[in-house]
Design a protein around this motif. Structure first.
Motif, PDB file in Angstrom:
ATOM      1  N   GLY A 159     -11.999  -7.144  12.181  1.00 20.98           N
ATOM      2  CA  GLY A 159     -13.335  -7.592  12.140  1.00 20.98           C
ATOM      3  C   GLY A 159     -13.799  -9.044  11.448  1.00 20.98           C
ATOM      4  N   TYR A 160     -15.002  -9.724  11.664  1.00 22.54           N
ATOM      5  CA  TYR A 160     -14.962 -10.702  11.923  1.00 22.54           C
ATOM      6  C   TYR A 160     -16.298 -11.273  11.621  1.00 22.54           C
ATOM      7  N   ILE A 161     -16.821 -12.291  10.228  1.00 23.01           N
ATOM      8  CA  ILE A 161     -17.969 -12.342  10.255  1.00 23.01           C
ATOM      9  C   ILE A 161     -18.242 -14.530  10.841  1.00 23.01           C
ATOM     10  N   ASP A 162     -19.889 -14.370  10.685  1.00 22.70           N
ATOM     11  CA  ASP A 162     -20.301 -15.592  11.412  1.00 22.70           C
ATOM     12  C   ASP A 162     -20.875 -16.276  10.043  1.00 22.70           C
ATOM     13  N   SER A 163     -21.195 -17.701  10.647  1.00 18.19           N
ATOM     14  CA  SER A 163     -20.778 -19.083   9.415  1.00 18.19           C
ATOM     15  C   SER A 163     -22.269 -18.597   8.191  1.00 18.19           C
ATOM     16  N   TYR A 164     -23.056 -17.634   8.442  1.00 19.72           N
ATOM     17  CA  TYR A 164     -23.708 -17.033   7.429  1.00 19.72           C
ATOM     18  C   TYR A 164     -23.526 -15.635   7.010  1.00 19.72           C
ATOM     19  N   GLY A 165     -22.249 -15.547   6.869  1.00 20.63           N
ATOM     20  CA  GLY A 165     -21.802 -14.284   6.362  1.00 20.63           C
ATOM     21  C   GLY A 165     -21.678 -12.779   7.249  1.00 20.63           C
ATOM     22  N   TYR A 166     -22.892 -12.222   7.632  1.00 27.54           N
ATOM     23  CA  TYR A 166     -23.044 -11.389   8.675  1.00 27.54           C
ATOM     24  C   TYR A 166     -21.672 -10.609   9.189  1.00 27.54           C
ATOM     25  N   PRO A 167     -20.783  -9.526   8.995  1.00 32.73           N
ATOM     26  CA  PRO A 167     -19.800  -8.828   9.930  1.00 32.73           C
ATOM     27  C   PRO A 167     -19.872  -8.229  11.323  1.00 32.73           C
TER      28      PRO A 167
ATOM     29  N   VAL B 123     -26.407 -13.851  15.052  1.00 36.40           N
ATOM     30  CA  VAL B 123     -27.682 -13.001  15.025  1.00 36.40           C
ATOM     31  C   VAL B 123     -27.978 -13.483  16.723  1.00 36.40           C
ATOM     32  N   PHE B 124     -27.713 -14.811  15.996  1.00 36.00           N
ATOM     33  CA  PHE B 124     -28.450 -16.150  17.585  1.00 36.00           C
ATOM     34  C   PHE B 124     -27.358 -15.689  19.394  1.00 36.00           C
ATOM     35  N   ASN B 125     -26.185 -15.597  18.988  1.00 34.59           N
ATOM     36  CA  ASN B 125     -26.095 -15.290  20.035  1.00 34.59           C
ATOM     37  C   ASN B 125     -25.918 -13.305  20.336  1.00 34.59           C
ATOM     38  N   TYR B 126     -26.147 -12.525  19.544  1.00 26.64           N
ATOM     39  CA  TYR B 126     -26.807 -11.149  19.795  1.00 26.64           C
ATOM     40  C   TYR B 126     -28.073 -10.710  20.260  1.00 26.64           C
ATOM     41  N   PHE B 127     -29.208 -11.793  19.810  1.00 28.27           N
ATOM     42  CA  PHE B 127     -30.755 -10.713  19.537  1.00 28.27           C
ATOM     43  C   PHE B 127     -31.247 -12.191  21.009  1.00 28.27           C
ATOM     44  N   VAL B 128     -30.675 -13.474  21.158  1.00 27.79           N
ATOM     45  CA  VAL B 128     -31.482 -14.474  21.947  1.00 27.79           C
ATOM     46  C   VAL B 128     -30.410 -15.068  22.536  1.00 27.79           C
ATOM     47  N   SER B 129     -28.962 -14.898  22.777  1.00 23.39           N
ATOM     48  CA  SER B 129     -28.364 -15.083  23.751  1.00 23.39           C
ATOM     49  C   SER B 129     -27.801 -13.584  24.890  1.00 23.39           C
ATOM     50  N   LYS B 130     -27.930 -12.546  24.204  1.00 23.41           N
ATOM     51  CA  LYS B 130     -27.706 -11.311  24.518  1.00 23.41           C
ATOM     52  C   LYS B 130     -26.416 -11.174  24.806  1.00 23.41           C
ATOM     53  N   LYS B 131     -25.501 -12.137  23.636  1.00 23.29           N
ATOM     54  CA  LYS B 131     -23.815 -11.937  24.442  1.00 23.29           C
ATOM     55  C   LYS B 131     -23.457 -10.695  22.586  1.00 23.29           C
ATOM     56  N   GLN B 132     -23.307  -9.597  23.665  1.00 22.40           N
ATOM     57  CA  GLN B 132     -23.548  -8.090  22.823  1.00 22.40           C
ATOM     58  C   GLN B 132     -22.110  -7.625  23.239  1.00 22.40           C
ATOM     59  N   TYR B 133     -21.613  -8.181  23.630  1.00 20.92           N
ATOM     60  CA  TYR B 133     -19.945  -7.377  23.288  1.00 20.92           C
ATOM     61  C   TYR B 133     -19.123  -8.798  22.667  1.00 20.92           C
ATOM     62  N   PHE B 134     -18.163  -8.599  22.676  1.00 21.91           N
ATOM     63  CA  PHE B 134     -17.184  -9.106  21.403  1.00 21.91           C
ATOM     64  C   PHE B 134     -16.389  -9.779  23.356  1.00 21.91           C
TER      65      PHE B 134
END
Length: 328
Positions: A134-142, A317-328
């Protein structure tokens, strides 16, 4: 006490899970002492252990203390140098402990380790709670290698490695006894959910590393104790994530990040309304009110050191929902 590792399974009214999953733990854990820490179960869990698994040691907690305090109380009496904290819905595999012991023995700065966690119900895929570390982003989302939000990857051996991670899943969590005690264990105020991320963050702030190894493989059912669709789980995840940020963020980032995170949580609450999940929206509101109530109390838990560069990605959140990067 000649064995280096203690496998500790926390149980509450999980007799059926113990009957199903303890056999693999007993069969493949020759180098460990096995314990079940029981949170005052009212079913026949204790009888099942005594009758079917006589080699397993029983620790009887006086109440249902939840995940965090349940382990804290039970581990006070366990003296093996390495702890393996294992959910009752985990199936282990042959040779799952040897790679862990080897890493702890040979790399003294490693404080925490996670194995590869695959889905028991769909064994070719990673499991939601931990995947390949696991990792987190700068806003604490795991998020995890192999799982970002609800997108779960197939195991194509893309994470067959050993690498440093930020947090290890509480579903199957290895930690040195000395570090667990130095950190005073899990934060009991969390009760359940994200307490393992908080513990890993506190270890990180003290200079210890967490590591993932694919050489150890387990299968996790997931949601056996509290289903993903349960509003209580939403409440605990949102509340505990905010408390974790308050405890561990660097001082110069604390209030800007918290403000942005509270805003993002509000957007999540609105999304729940549009999806007709009103109980989950209420759970987010409730989490925020509990957080406000606990601010002064939680600020007193901040350690002397909060390291920067804790996050792997600025905004998942931005990567997944806006940039559509859904894989690590």
């Amino acid at each position: 006490m000649d064995k280096k590792i203690a496998v500790v399974i926390l149980n509450w009214n999980g007799a059926k899970l113990l009957e199903q999953f303890l056999p693999s733990v007993v069969a493949y854990s020759d180098e460990a002492n096995i314990y079940v820490a029981d949170n005052a179960s009212t079913d026949n869990s204790i009888a099942v252990i005594k009758e079917q698994f006589p080699s397993v040691k029983i620790i009887q907690n006086e109440g249902n203390y939840g995940f965090a305090m349940g382990y804290n109380v039970a581990l006070q009496t366990i003296e093996e140098p390495y702890y393996a904290l294992v959910n009752s819905d985990i199936e282990v595999t042959e040779n799952w402990l040897s790679p862990i012991v080897s890493l702890f023995d040979n790399e003294p700065n490693i404080g925490i380790i996670q194995p590869k966690i695959l889905d028991y119900k769909n064994k070719g895929y990673f499991e939601y709670a931990g995947a390949a570390g696991g990792y987190i982003d700068s806003y604490g989302y795991p998020y995890c290698r192999g799982r970002i939000f609800d997108t779960i990857e197939k195991d194509n051996h893309q994470y067959d490695d050993e690498t440093e991670i930020f947090w290890a899943s509480g579903a199957c969590f290895f930690i040195r006894k000395e570090i667990y005690r130095k950190l005073n264990g899990f934060d009991p105020d969390f009760f359940a959910h994200q307490e393992e991320i908080d513990l890993c963050w506190r270890a990180f702030n003290l200079g210890y590393s967490a590591k993932y190894t694919s050489k150890s493989v387990v299968y996790h059912v997931g949601g056996a104790t509290l289903n993903q669709s349960n509003p209580k789980k939403t409440f605990l995840n949102f509340r505990n994530s905010l408390l974790m940020l308050l405890k561990n963020l660097p001082s110069n980032e604390l209030f800007p990040i918290l403000f942005m995170r509270l805003t993002l949580d509000g957007i999540a609450g609105i999304q729940f309304i549009f999806k007709g999940k009103f109980a989950h929206c209420f759970a987010v509101l409730k989490a925020h009110f509990y957080f406000y109530h606990l601010i002064n109390y939680t600020l007193k838990k901040r350690g002397e050191i909060q390291k920067e560069n804790y996050f792997h990605t600025k905004s998942i959140v931005f990567n997944y929902f806006v940039s559509k990067k859904q894989y690590f």
